[in-house]
Design an enzyme around this catalytic site. Structure first.
Site, short mmCIF file in Angstrom:
data_model
loop_
_atom_site.label_atom_id
_atom_site.label_comp_id
_atom_site.label_asym_id
_atom_site.label_seq_id
_atom_site.Cartn_x
_atom_site.Cartn_y
_atom_site.Cartn_z
N ARG A 99 -3.96 0.23 -2.84
CA ARG A 99 -3.65 -0.99 -3.58
C ARG A 99 -3.62 -0.66 -5.06
O ARG A 99 -4.37 0.19 -5.53
CB ARG A 99 -4.72 -2.06 -3.33
CG ARG A 99 -4.65 -2.68 -1.97
CD ARG A 99 -5.64 -3.80 -1.80
NE ARG A 99 -7.01 -3.33 -1.73
CZ ARG A 99 -7.88 -3.34 -2.73
NH1 ARG A 99 -7.53 -3.81 -3.92
NH2 ARG A 99 -9.10 -2.90 -2.57
N TYR B 272 2.80 0.86 0.71
CA TYR B 272 1.41 1.00 1.17
C TYR B 272 0.90 -0.33 1.74
O TYR B 272 1.07 -1.39 1.11
CB TYR B 272 0.49 1.47 0.01
CG TYR B 272 -0.96 1.33 0.40
CD1 TYR B 272 -1.52 2.22 1.32
CD2 TYR B 272 -1.74 0.27 -0.05
CE1 TYR B 272 -2.83 2.05 1.75
CE2 TYR B 272 -3.04 0.10 0.38
CZ TYR B 272 -3.58 0.99 1.28
OH TYR B 272 -4.86 0.82 1.72
N LYS C 253 -3.95 -8.91 2.45
CA LYS C 253 -4.63 -9.23 1.19
C LYS C 253 -3.88 -10.31 0.41
O LYS C 253 -4.50 -11.14 -0.25
CB LYS C 253 -4.76 -7.97 0.34
CG LYS C 253 -5.53 -6.84 1.01
CD LYS C 253 -6.94 -7.22 1.33
CE LYS C 253 -7.72 -6.04 1.89
NZ LYS C 253 -9.07 -6.43 2.30
N HIS D 267 -13.32 -12.32 2.03
CA HIS D 267 -13.23 -10.90 2.38
C HIS D 267 -14.45 -10.55 3.24
O HIS D 267 -15.38 -9.88 2.80
CB HIS D 267 -13.22 -10.10 1.07
CG HIS D 267 -12.86 -8.65 1.23
ND1 HIS D 267 -13.21 -7.70 0.32
CD2 HIS D 267 -12.17 -7.99 2.19
CE1 HIS D 267 -12.76 -6.52 0.70
NE2 HIS D 267 -12.12 -6.66 1.84
N SER E 120 -14.79 -3.17 -0.72
CA SER E 120 -14.05 -2.15 0.01
C SER E 120 -14.88 -0.86 0.05
O SER E 120 -15.58 -0.55 -0.92
CB SER E 120 -12.71 -1.87 -0.67
OG SER E 120 -12.01 -3.07 -0.86
N CYS F 109 -17.49 -0.02 1.93
CA CYS F 109 -18.94 -0.14 2.15
C CYS F 109 -19.27 -0.27 3.63
O CYS F 109 -20.37 -0.72 3.98
CB CYS F 109 -19.50 -1.33 1.39
SG CYS F 109 -19.65 -1.06 -0.38
N ASP G 104 -12.34 -7.76 8.47
CA ASP G 104 -11.98 -7.74 7.04
C ASP G 104 -11.86 -9.12 6.41
O ASP G 104 -12.20 -9.27 5.24
CB ASP G 104 -10.66 -6.98 6.87
CG ASP G 104 -10.39 -6.57 5.44
OD1 ASP G 104 -11.34 -6.16 4.75
OD2 ASP G 104 -9.22 -6.65 5.00
N ARG H 12 -5.28 5.74 6.66
CA ARG H 12 -5.56 4.55 7.47
C ARG H 12 -5.12 4.68 8.91
O ARG H 12 -4.21 5.45 9.24
CB ARG H 12 -4.79 3.36 6.88
CG ARG H 12 -5.18 3.01 5.45
CD ARG H 12 -6.45 2.23 5.43
NE ARG H 12 -6.96 1.98 4.09
CZ ARG H 12 -7.64 0.89 3.75
NH1 ARG H 12 -7.88 -0.05 4.64
NH2 ARG H 12 -8.11 0.75 2.54
C1 OXD Z 1 -9.61 -3.17 1.27
C2 OXD Z 1 -8.97 -3.07 2.60
O1 OXD Z 1 -9.19 -2.48 0.33
O2 OXD Z 1 -9.44 -3.77 3.51
O3 OXD Z 1 -10.56 -3.95 1.13
O4 OXD Z 1 -7.98 -2.35 2.76
MN MN Z 2 -10.85 -5.20 2.83
#
Ligand code: OXD
Ligand code: MN
Length: 599
Positions: free
Chosen positions: A85, A213, A222, A242, A264, A266, A291, A383
């Site tokens: 991102r 991406y 998102k 989130h 993100s 964690c 998520d 990913r």
């Molecule tokens: C993030 C994701 O960046 O879920 O939080 O991809």
């Molecule tokens: Mn996320």
């Protein structure tokens, strides 16, 4: 926008689709602007998916893995500049900068639209424009939302089928309603100069250019589910968060649904798919989402949550049979891998994966790679996109249109110091304060000073689509309307000892904390009042089966260090100042109360 005509006839949706004229007009308008060679409506069927996979393969966009070991799975590499991102090019285009607030990048809506539509004019020449109707949330849910994404990327088309309920189901849900999100994505050769992720909340519109991406281009995730979603939630009285959602069942049949926000990287996916340790015979944790949570107030005064997604877009490195067996089972088939390592015989590999390292590997850039090479084999943000139905621990309620009643909300960050393993907020306002002041240390993978705390309110810093002060106020407002509010907790799996080692084993053992949290929501589970909140009383956290060294660390991990808290309160004031007079007064008061309790 342009009154030009498409050079090709824009087909109406496949037979049997009901489709409001507004959708058709949006498709026609963009076809006229972008001038694709073909417009293709996607219906979401399996047959169509198989055809798209073949086409993507023929175009060299994806390549099949060894189908005997990785059935239904494919490999793709992104442009090397397009791997994550891009926050500085992610903009909220509200009429005034004040509406976007100081934590967002703002751009003037008219200027941004003119610029991006200028890029898109003629940009699909010779290409197919895919019309991707998609549904975020279970079919028939009051909370579900419909989006129509127009894209020139076949990678986006196939990934959207994994990540969302795509095709006819979305138009069926829309019916004759005009409430749908318009999304337009143009790859533009992944040109960094023309890379923008622009959100127009007032128009329910997203324009994404110059990237391919996932987080920038799978617009349901998102962009719609969080940035536009949070803004819609503010207007319509619900929360777009989130957060993962999980279900915990005890051996006595007590059920809890828990939502948890972590910044993100964690370990949200790991926590959402937690497998309880051996000592927890008869306990079961299943996943609703990993998520995103959309939450509304139910008629019974409880908070109900759905997972708007249909797949997992997980970070591959670190995922293994040891860290997350359910994720490994999920990605074992029907998965699109991006930017991991690839072996000559069609296997994928990434750092942290257990088992033998395949021979003849190429790294994420396509260069030969050997163990010991200085470069990483898989990009740290590589990913897997896998359908959630593959998850062996999927909760039965995942498709419930009413959502699930949340009894606990957890906030957590990566903090080497200061924060104990678990705190329970005294009340909703205190809980919102814990979420608002959430911070996480930057990891080695991220740019910036190692160990620096980035304040990330509710883990929404990159995802809140409006003024952060108004967002925190919205949380307080929702709390006032809940007659049975979830209890709120803060956890920290990442506290370290003076030797720099983690004090808590994490992973499956997080079940011990989860058990206490669930017990507290049911009024049992002994707590001790501390200046920070309620903490587990002596003996309230189960330790059977925990290594003796971990048991010995419990006192250290729950310790409150006054000097560390003085510093923390200073650091928190940066956020408070940043939000200025839009920082809700009750949260300023909470900070004063905490100061007073700490003495
Ligand atoms: C993030 C994701 O960046 O879920 O939080 O991809
Ligand atoms: Mn996320």
């Amino acid at each position: 926008m342009s009154a030009a005509q498409p050079t090709i006839a824009v087909p109406t949706p496949p037979q049997g689709y009901a489709c409001p004229l507004a959708v058709l007009n949006w498709v026609r308008e963009i076809a006229a602007l972008a001038q694709p060679a073909e417009v293709r409506w996607l219906d979401g069927s399996y047959l169509e998916y198989a055809t798209l996979l073949q086409l993507a393969q023929a175009q060299g966009v994806i390549q099949p893995l060894d189908q005997s070991r990785w059935p239904g799975s494919y490999y793709s590499r992104s442009h090397p500049s397009d791997v994550a991102r891009i926050e500085e090019r992610t903009v909220i285009c509200t009429p005034t900068a004040d509406e976007a607030g100081p934590t967002n990048h703002w751009a003037d809506p008219a200027e941004m639209k003119t610029r991006l539509m200028g890029y898109i004019a003629g940009a699909f020449a010779g290409k197919t424009m895919y019309v991707v109707p998609y549904l975020m949330g279970p079919p028939g849910s009051r909370l579900a939302k419909v989006g129509i994404e127009l894209t020139d990327s076949i990678y986006v088309a196939i990934s959207m089928r994994v990540m969302t309920r795509m095709g006819r189901v979305a138009l069926d849900q829309l019916g004759s309603s005009l409430e749908f999100n318009r999304g337009l994505h143009a790859t533009l050769g992944c040109d960094l100069e023309r890379r923008w992720i622009a959100h127009f909340p007032q128009e329910n519109l997203i324009l994404s250019t110059g990237s391919n991406y996932g987080g920038n281009v799978l617009l349901g995730k998102k962009c719609l589910a969080l940035r536009i979603g949070s803004w819609l939630g503010h207007r319509q009285g619900w929360l777009a968060e989130h957060m993962l959602i999980l279900k915990v069942e005890s051996p006595t049949g007590e059920v809890n649904f828990v939502a948890a926000a972590f910044p993100s990287a964690c370990g949200k996916t790991n926590f959402a798919m937690l497998i309880p340790p051996k000592a927890y015979q008869g306990w079961k944790v299943t996943t609703i989402g990993d998520d995103i949570a959309w939450m509304r107030i139910g008629a019974d005064g409880r908070l109900y949550a759905i997972n708007p997604e249909n797949g997992y877009f997980g970070v591959a490195p670190g995922t293994s049979h040891a860290s997350n067996p359910n994720a490994m089972a999920t990605l074992a088939r029907d998965t699109i891998f991006t930017n991991v390592g690839l072996s000559a015989d069609g296997a994928v590999w990434w750092e942290g994966l257990d088992g033998p390292i395949p021979e003849n590997l190429k790294d994420w850039k396509g260069n030969p790679w050997k163990p010991g090479s200085p470069e990483k084999c898989a990009h740290p943000n590589s990913r897997f996109a896998s359908p959630m139905i593959n998850n062996p621990a999927l909760a039965a309620e995942v498709n419930d249109p009413n959502g699930v009643p949340i009894s606990a909300i957890i906030f957590g960050g990566r903090r080497a110091t200061t924060y104990p393993l678990v705190i329970q907020a005294f009340n909703w306002t205190h809980g919102v304060y814990l979420g608002a002041t959430l911070g996480s240390e930057t990891t080695a993978a991220a740019a910036g000073t190692l160990g620096q705390v980035r304040r990330d309110p509710m883990a929404m810093l990159p995802f809140c689509g409006y003024h952060m002060g108004d967002y925190l106020n919205h949380w307080l407002h929702i709390g006032r309307k809940l007659s049975h509010p979830p209890r709120i907790f803060h956890v920290n799996w990442f506290r370290k000892g003076t030797d720099g080692k983690f004090l808590w084993p994490g992973f499956g053992d997080n079940m011990r904390v989860l058990e206490w949290i669930c017990a507290r929501t049911h009024g049992h589970g002994l707590g001790e009042e501390t200046p920070l909140g309620w903490m587990p009383a002596e003996g309230a956290l189960r330790t059977d089966g925990l290594a003796p060294a971990d048991i010995a660390n419990l006192a250290k991990i729950q310790a409150i260090d006054k000097a560390e808290w003085d510093r923390e309160l200073e650091l928190q004031s940066e956020l408070f100042q940043h939000l200025g007079d839009r920082m809700p007064k009750p949260l300023i008061y909470e900070r004063e109360l905490l100061k007073a309790r700490l003495g």
